[in-house]
Design a protein around this motif. Structure first.
Motif, PDB file in Angstrom:
ATOM      1  N   VAL A 224       0.857  -1.193   0.000  1.00 20.00           N
ATOM      2  CA  VAL A 224       0.000   0.000   0.000  1.00 20.00           C
ATOM      3  C   VAL A 224       0.889   1.236   0.000  1.00 20.00           C
ATOM      4  N   SER A 225       0.754   2.063  -1.018  1.00 19.36           N
ATOM      5  CA  SER A 225       1.459   3.358  -1.103  1.00 19.36           C
ATOM      6  C   SER A 225       2.955   3.224  -0.839  1.00 19.36           C
ATOM      7  N   GLY A 226       3.580   2.211  -1.428  1.00 15.60           N
ATOM      8  CA  GLY A 226       5.014   2.047  -1.323  1.00 15.60           C
ATOM      9  C   GLY A 226       5.498   1.302  -0.100  1.00 15.60           C
ATOM     10  N   THR A 227       4.592   0.877   0.771  1.00 14.21           N
ATOM     11  CA  THR A 227       4.957   0.116   1.967  1.00 14.21           C
ATOM     12  C   THR A 227       4.260  -1.235   1.947  1.00 14.21           C
ATOM     13  N   VAL A 228       4.963  -2.268   2.400  1.00 10.23           N
ATOM     14  CA  VAL A 228       4.383  -3.605   2.488  1.00 10.23           C
ATOM     15  C   VAL A 228       3.944  -3.851   3.928  1.00 10.23           C
ATOM     16  N   TYR A 229       2.741  -4.386   4.073  1.00  8.14           N
ATOM     17  CA  TYR A 229       2.196  -4.711   5.390  1.00  8.14           C
ATOM     18  C   TYR A 229       2.002  -6.211   5.498  1.00  8.14           C
ATOM     19  N   VAL A 230       2.387  -6.761   6.666  1.00  7.86           N
ATOM     20  CA  VAL A 230       2.349  -8.203   6.906  1.00  7.86           C
ATOM     21  C   VAL A 230       1.407  -8.508   8.057  1.00  7.86           C
ATOM     22  N   SER A 231       0.597  -9.540   7.895  1.00  2.00           N
ATOM     23  CA  SER A 231      -0.232 -10.036   8.986  1.00  2.00           C
ATOM     24  C   SER A 231       0.468 -11.226   9.636  1.00  2.00           C
ATOM     25  N   GLY A 247      -4.809 -14.389  18.518  1.00  2.00           N
ATOM     26  CA  GLY A 247      -4.971 -13.061  17.957  1.00  2.00           C
ATOM     27  C   GLY A 247      -4.197 -12.910  16.670  1.00  2.00           C
ATOM     28  N   MET A 248      -4.357 -11.736  16.042  1.00  2.00           N
ATOM     29  CA  MET A 248      -3.645 -11.418  14.822  1.00  2.00           C
ATOM     30  C   MET A 248      -3.115 -10.001  14.934  1.00  2.00           C
ATOM     31  N   SER A 249      -2.029  -9.721  14.244  1.00  2.00           N
ATOM     32  CA  SER A 249      -1.436  -8.391  14.280  1.00  2.00           C
ATOM     33  C   SER A 249      -1.039  -7.968  12.872  1.00  2.00           C
ATOM     34  N   VAL A 250      -0.884  -6.652  12.676  1.00  2.00           N
ATOM     35  CA  VAL A 250      -0.466  -6.075  11.405  1.00  2.00           C
ATOM     36  C   VAL A 250       0.825  -5.308  11.645  1.00  2.00           C
ATOM     37  N   SER A 251       1.812  -5.512  10.770  1.00  2.00           N
ATOM     38  CA  SER A 251       3.095  -4.824  10.885  1.00  2.00           C
ATOM     39  C   SER A 251       3.494  -4.246   9.539  1.00  2.00           C
ATOM     40  N   ALA A 252       4.253  -3.164   9.585  1.00  2.00           N
ATOM     41  CA  ALA A 252       4.808  -2.566   8.372  1.00  2.00           C
ATOM     42  C   ALA A 252       6.240  -3.033   8.197  1.00  2.00           C
ATOM     43  N   VAL A 253       6.625  -3.326   6.957  1.00  2.00           N
ATOM     44  CA  VAL A 253       7.985  -3.758   6.659  1.00  2.00           C
ATOM     45  C   VAL A 253       8.857  -2.519   6.441  1.00  2.00           C
ATOM     46  N   GLY A 254       9.927  -2.423   7.234  1.00  2.00           N
ATOM     47  CA  GLY A 254      10.819  -1.281   7.137  1.00  2.00           C
ATOM     48  C   GLY A 254      12.142  -1.634   6.488  1.00  2.00           C
ATOM     49  N   ALA A 255      13.144  -0.798   6.684  1.00  2.00           N
ATOM     50  CA  ALA A 255      14.465  -1.012   6.112  1.00  2.00           C
ATOM     51  C   ALA A 255      15.049  -2.329   6.577  1.00  2.00           C
ATOM     52  N   GLY A 257      13.958  -5.200   6.022  1.00  2.00           N
ATOM     53  CA  GLY A 257      12.946  -6.231   6.245  1.00  2.00           C
ATOM     54  C   GLY A 257      12.429  -6.305   7.661  1.00  2.00           C
ATOM     55  N   THR A 258      12.799  -5.345   8.507  1.00  2.00           N
ATOM     56  CA  THR A 258      12.330  -5.363   9.887  1.00  2.00           C
ATOM     57  C   THR A 258      10.845  -5.011   9.946  1.00  2.00           C
ATOM     58  N   LEU A 259      10.158  -5.520  10.960  1.00  2.00           N
ATOM     59  CA  LEU A 259       8.728  -5.290  11.118  1.00  2.00           C
ATOM     60  C   LEU A 259       8.457  -4.353  12.285  1.00  2.00           C
ATOM     61  N   SER A 260       7.520  -3.437  12.085  1.00  2.00           N
ATOM     62  CA  SER A 260       7.086  -2.556  13.167  1.00  2.00           C
ATOM     63  C   SER A 260       5.571  -2.640  13.274  1.00  2.00           C
ATOM     64  N   ALA A 261       5.073  -2.807  14.496  1.00  5.33           N
ATOM     65  CA  ALA A 261       3.648  -3.011  14.723  1.00  5.33           C
ATOM     66  C   ALA A 261       2.827  -1.801  14.300  1.00  5.33           C
ATOM     67  N   VAL A 262       1.653  -2.077  13.747  1.00  2.00           N
ATOM     68  CA  VAL A 262       0.723  -1.040  13.322  1.00  2.00           C
ATOM     69  C   VAL A 262      -0.563  -1.188  14.130  1.00  2.00           C
ATOM     70  N   THR A 263      -1.035  -0.097  14.712  1.00  2.00           N
ATOM     71  CA  THR A 263      -2.276  -0.115  15.484  1.00  2.00           C
ATOM     72  C   THR A 263      -3.450   0.228  14.577  1.00  2.00           C
ATOM     73  N   VAL A 264      -4.467  -0.630  14.571  1.00  2.00           N
ATOM     74  CA  VAL A 264      -5.689  -0.381  13.813  1.00  2.00           C
ATOM     75  C   VAL A 264      -6.745   0.084  14.806  1.00  2.00           C
TER      76      VAL A 264
END
Length: 325
Positions: A224-231, A247-255, A257-264
């Motif tokens: 999405v908009s140049g960023t990859v999001y992983v469940s 449970g399930m979580s959503v994270s954004a892929v950063g530099a 390949g590191t993942l950072s949590a995203v709050t919905v």
């Protein structure tokens, strides 16, 4: 009941389940959006006793029971004139069936010595994804990705060498017309990969994670908009059946390949079901133990738009199969 939900939240009843004691679930859309494949759950989850193909324009329903050991994986592309399936009865075969459940062709067989002779639910090993143009199919041959022609015959093997020796890979979905998203596991290490159908070198989506428990397992990825999001599966304080992810979580892929949590906002557990126009389509848990809602989430603004919430006293949305993603 099964509902169609449009991008603005309009709802239309697709199918009203009969009171048989067995629940139906939507499995797949045809590429032209005219037909839907549903399965009735039998004695165990993902073990369907029969199937239905619904033609939306007319309401016509075709019901069929798959042969022993056969698991449909979805429609052929681009229009959905046939159904792809994996047979696991005495051998493992990639097959194509008519919309009425009749065998059209066997496209490929697993390599000798694969040991894939068991009958019954096969989970991820039953995955096969028809290419967007309908000319080929990618499936898992003994844990090795393989590109097969829609008329039969192996075109090429698609090794994911970076996944490690003995890696077992499963196609998840097509990322774009030339690339498939695959899930690979080696021992207790798992990772999502982008695998070109051309045979070019695959690229990892993010850093590898441990699958030693039910938590931290990748289930999908979306750009999405140049960023990859992983469940991913995630720990949660909400009680539920033992031995399953809570449970399930959503994270954004950063530099790197590191993942950072995203709050919905409005959810305490969320998984991505699709993406379009700069937004993520999210299935979120809004209450414990299991009230679910379907919503749009815009990562750029942090805003949400609820499409389907849970009516009072009901579980709400329990599953979603988006068309076109």
């Amino acid at each position: 009941s099964d509902l169609l939900v449009d991008p603005e939240g309009g709802r239309y009843e697709l199918y009203q389940q009969a009171g048989t004691g067995h629940s139906w679930t939507l499995l797949a859309w045809s590429g032209d959006g005219r037909r839907a494949l549903l399965g009735v759950i039998g004695t165990a989850p993902e073990n369907y006793s029969s199937y239905q193909v619904i033609t939306l324009a007319t309401g016509a329903v075709t019901t069929f029971s798959a042969p022993a050991g056969v698991t449909p994986s979805g429609f052929t592309r681009p229009d959905g004139t046939s159904i792809m399936a994996i047979q696991r009865a005495g051998a493992v075969r990639l097959q194509r069936y008519t919309l009425a459940g009749g065998l059209e062709a066997t496209l490929a067989r697993q390599s000798a010595g694969s040991g894939g002779t068991a009958t019954g639910a096969c989970g991820l090993s039953c995955a096969a994804v028809s290419s967007p143009d309908g000319t080929s199919v990618i499936w898992s041959d003994s844990g090795r990705l393989q590109l097969v022609g829609n008329e039969g015959g192996v075109i090429r093997n698609l090794p994911v060498t970076g996944a490690g020796t003995g890696a077992s890979c499963t196609p998840v979905r097509w990322w774009d017309p030339q690339t498939v998203l695959a899930w690979c596991v080696t021992g207790i290490t798992q990772r999502l990969w982008l695998v070109p159908a051309s045979g070019a070198a695959p690229a990892p989506v993010s850093t590898p994670t441990s699958g030693a428990s039910d938590f931290g397992v990748d289930t999908g990825a979306w750009p999405v908009s140049g960023t990859v999001y992983v469940s991913q599966t995630a720990a949660s304080s909400c009680p539920q059946a033992a031995g399953t992810p809570s449970g399930m979580s959503v994270s954004a892929v950063g530099a790197g390949g590191t993942l950072s949590a995203v709050t919905v906002p409005g959810t305490d557990s969320a998984t991505v079901a699709g993406a379009a126009a700069g937004r993520l389509l999210v299935l979120g848990r809004t209450a414990c133990p299991g009230t679910g809602a379907l919503l749009w989430f815009s990562p750029g603004t942090g805003r949400t738009q609820f499409l389907q919430s849970a009516p009072a006293g009901q579980a709400g949305v329990v599953a979603v199969v988006p068309f076109g993603t």
